[in-house]
Design an enzyme around this catalytic site. Structure first.
Site, PDB file in Angstrom:
ATOM      1  N   ALA A  58      -6.000  -6.884   2.785  1.00  0.00           N
ATOM      2  CA  ALA A  58      -6.393  -8.879   1.532  1.00  0.00           C
ATOM      3  C   ALA A  58      -5.564  -9.141   0.157  1.00  0.00           C
ATOM      4  O   ALA A  58      -5.020  -9.792  -0.414  1.00  0.00           O
ATOM      5  CB  ALA A  58      -7.980  -8.368   1.529  1.00  0.00           C
ATOM      6  N   SER A  59      -5.453  -8.070  -0.478  1.00  0.00           N
ATOM      7  CA  SER A  59      -4.480  -7.840  -1.983  1.00  0.00           C
ATOM      8  C   SER A  59      -3.325  -8.762  -1.354  1.00  0.00           C
ATOM      9  O   SER A  59      -3.135  -9.007  -2.425  1.00  0.00           O
ATOM     10  CB  SER A  59      -4.613  -6.906  -2.717  1.00  0.00           C
ATOM     11  OG  SER A  59      -4.079  -5.871  -2.068  1.00  0.00           O
ATOM     12  N   LYS A  60      -2.306  -8.243  -0.956  1.00  0.00           N
ATOM     13  CA  LYS A  60      -1.194  -8.864  -0.063  1.00  0.00           C
ATOM     14  C   LYS A  60      -0.840  -9.888   0.078  1.00  0.00           C
ATOM     15  O   LYS A  60      -0.152 -10.967   0.007  1.00  0.00           O
ATOM     16  CB  LYS A  60      -0.739  -7.877   0.658  1.00  0.00           C
ATOM     17  CG  LYS A  60      -0.547  -5.897  -0.177  1.00  0.00           C
ATOM     18  CD  LYS A  60       0.616  -6.464  -1.401  1.00  0.00           C
ATOM     19  CE  LYS A  60       0.680  -5.137  -1.817  1.00  0.00           C
ATOM     20  NZ  LYS A  60       0.785  -5.165  -3.317  1.00  0.00           N
ATOM     21  N   TYR A  70      -6.314  -3.558   1.280  1.00  0.00           N
ATOM     22  CA  TYR A  70      -5.051  -3.502   1.593  1.00  0.00           C
ATOM     23  C   TYR A  70      -4.358  -5.121   2.072  1.00  0.00           C
ATOM     24  O   TYR A  70      -3.624  -5.171   1.116  1.00  0.00           O
ATOM     25  CB  TYR A  70      -4.330  -2.062   1.477  1.00  0.00           C
ATOM     26  CG  TYR A  70      -2.113  -2.402   1.338  1.00  0.00           C
ATOM     27  CD1 TYR A  70      -2.002  -1.898   0.291  1.00  0.00           C
ATOM     28  CD2 TYR A  70      -1.865  -2.607   2.081  1.00  0.00           C
ATOM     29  CE1 TYR A  70      -0.570  -2.025  -0.127  1.00  0.00           C
ATOM     30  CE2 TYR A  70      -0.271  -2.628   2.279  1.00  0.00           C
ATOM     31  CZ  TYR A  70       0.234  -2.319   0.508  1.00  0.00           C
ATOM     32  OH  TYR A  70       1.516  -2.668   0.958  1.00  0.00           O
ATOM     33  N   VAL A 126      -1.531  -2.994 -15.717  1.00  0.00           N
ATOM     34  CA  VAL A 126      -1.240  -4.470 -15.347  1.00  0.00           C
ATOM     35  C   VAL A 126      -2.609  -5.076 -14.434  1.00  0.00           C
ATOM     36  O   VAL A 126      -2.564  -6.779 -14.785  1.00  0.00           O
ATOM     37  CB  VAL A 126      -0.217  -4.447 -14.537  1.00  0.00           C
ATOM     38  CG1 VAL A 126       0.868  -4.501 -14.807  1.00  0.00           C
ATOM     39  CG2 VAL A 126      -1.008  -4.248 -13.435  1.00  0.00           C
ATOM     40  N   SER A 161       3.138  -7.688   0.913  1.00  0.00           N
ATOM     41  CA  SER A 161       3.862  -6.572   2.145  1.00  0.00           C
ATOM     42  C   SER A 161       3.838  -7.233   3.212  1.00  0.00           C
ATOM     43  O   SER A 161       2.869  -8.366   3.634  1.00  0.00           O
ATOM     44  CB  SER A 161       2.592  -5.416   2.189  1.00  0.00           C
ATOM     45  OG  SER A 161       2.376  -4.487   3.120  1.00  0.00           O
TER      46      SER A 161
END
Length: 270
Positions: A179-181, A177, A59, A164
């Site tokens: 930051a991405s979520k 983590y 993806v 999350s």
């Protein structure tokens, strides 16, 4: 719920929330395109399910994402739901082991009555930060961009992005983590505004601790510590989260929701 004959695309479908969602959407009558990077696990999990087509897919590769959606469009001629469940906790086995070691050291410090100290910020490489955002955030942009024209032509649809609870609270962890979520939530709100005139709803869920392979990459004592932070001190079953996603996908239950973040997190976020 009235989902018979409609078409869904689910990423991260080989295990956990993605697999549970793909199966439940199929039970509700949808035809499902199920995608995952792990080709063998994907086929084992869903390859024999009637009405489910499996797509081995990275993806984080925008060209591959575009081709996968083009195949779905050619085969079905429509798309009614997109569920972005693909995601990683850490970008490499080495990064995951470093996280495990840091969590164990933190717990040991707490047992001694000391304040845990972490160096996640200084220890995170450019590549680890970039790779996590590619999988957890960029991928959701790629799938949204590929899905939107098909959904517009279909006459509307529903997108559910998996974020999350780490995007909603402060917790010591590698910064890539949360930051991405958190980026997923901004993406969700902006897309919801843009796509609402086309009848496309875009929402996010921000789960807490879920009984998935990703969760069990951590030692059991770390998992138990995390559960102790929740008001409902147990792991959620993937099927529980999947039912929330299916609720949002269906017009008769989720039709008045867009731009929202729902956090089934056992009370970690209220």
């Amino acid at each position: 719920m009235k989902l018979e004959g409609r078409v869904a695309f689910v990423t991260g479908a080989a295990s956990g929330i993605g697999q549970a969602t793909a199966l439940l959407l199929r039970e509700e009558g949808m035809l499902v395109a199920a995608a995952d990077l792990d080709k063998s696990r994907l086929k084992e999990a869903l390859g024999g399910v009637e009405g489910v087509t499996v797509f081995p897919l990275d993806v984080s590769d925008s060209a591959a994402v575009n081709e996968a959606f083009a195949q779905v469009d050619r085969f079905h001629g429509r798309l009614d739901a997109l569920v972005n469940a693909a995601g990683i906790n850490a970008p490499t086995p080495e990064a995951n082991q470093a996280l495990v070691d840091a969590n164990v050291r933190g717990l040991e410090a707490m047992k001694r009555g000391e304040t845990p100290r972490f160096d996640f910020l200084e220890d995170t490489s450019d590549e680890d930060f970039r790779r996590t955002l590619e999988v957890n955030l960029f991928s959701q942009f790629y799938t949204l961009r590929a899905a939107a024209p098909i959904m517009k032509r279909t006459g509307g649809g529903s997108v559910v992005n998996v974020s999350s609870v780490a995007a909603l609270i402060g917790a010591a962890m590698p910064l890539y983590y949360p930051a991405s979520k958190a980026g997923v939530l901004g993406l969700t709100r902006a897309a919801a505004v843009e796509l609402a005139p086309y009848g496309i709803r875009v929402n996010a869920i921000a789960p807490g601790a879920v009984d998935t392979p990703l969760m069990h990459q951590q030692p059991d004592e770390v998992v138990q510590f995390l559960l102790g932070l929740q008001k409902i001190p147990r792991l959620a079953a993937p099927e529980e989260i999947a039912r929330t996603i299916v609720f949002l996908c269906a017009d008769d239950t989720g039709g008045y929701y867009t731009g929202q973040t729902i956090s089934p997190s056992g009370g970690t976020y209220m």
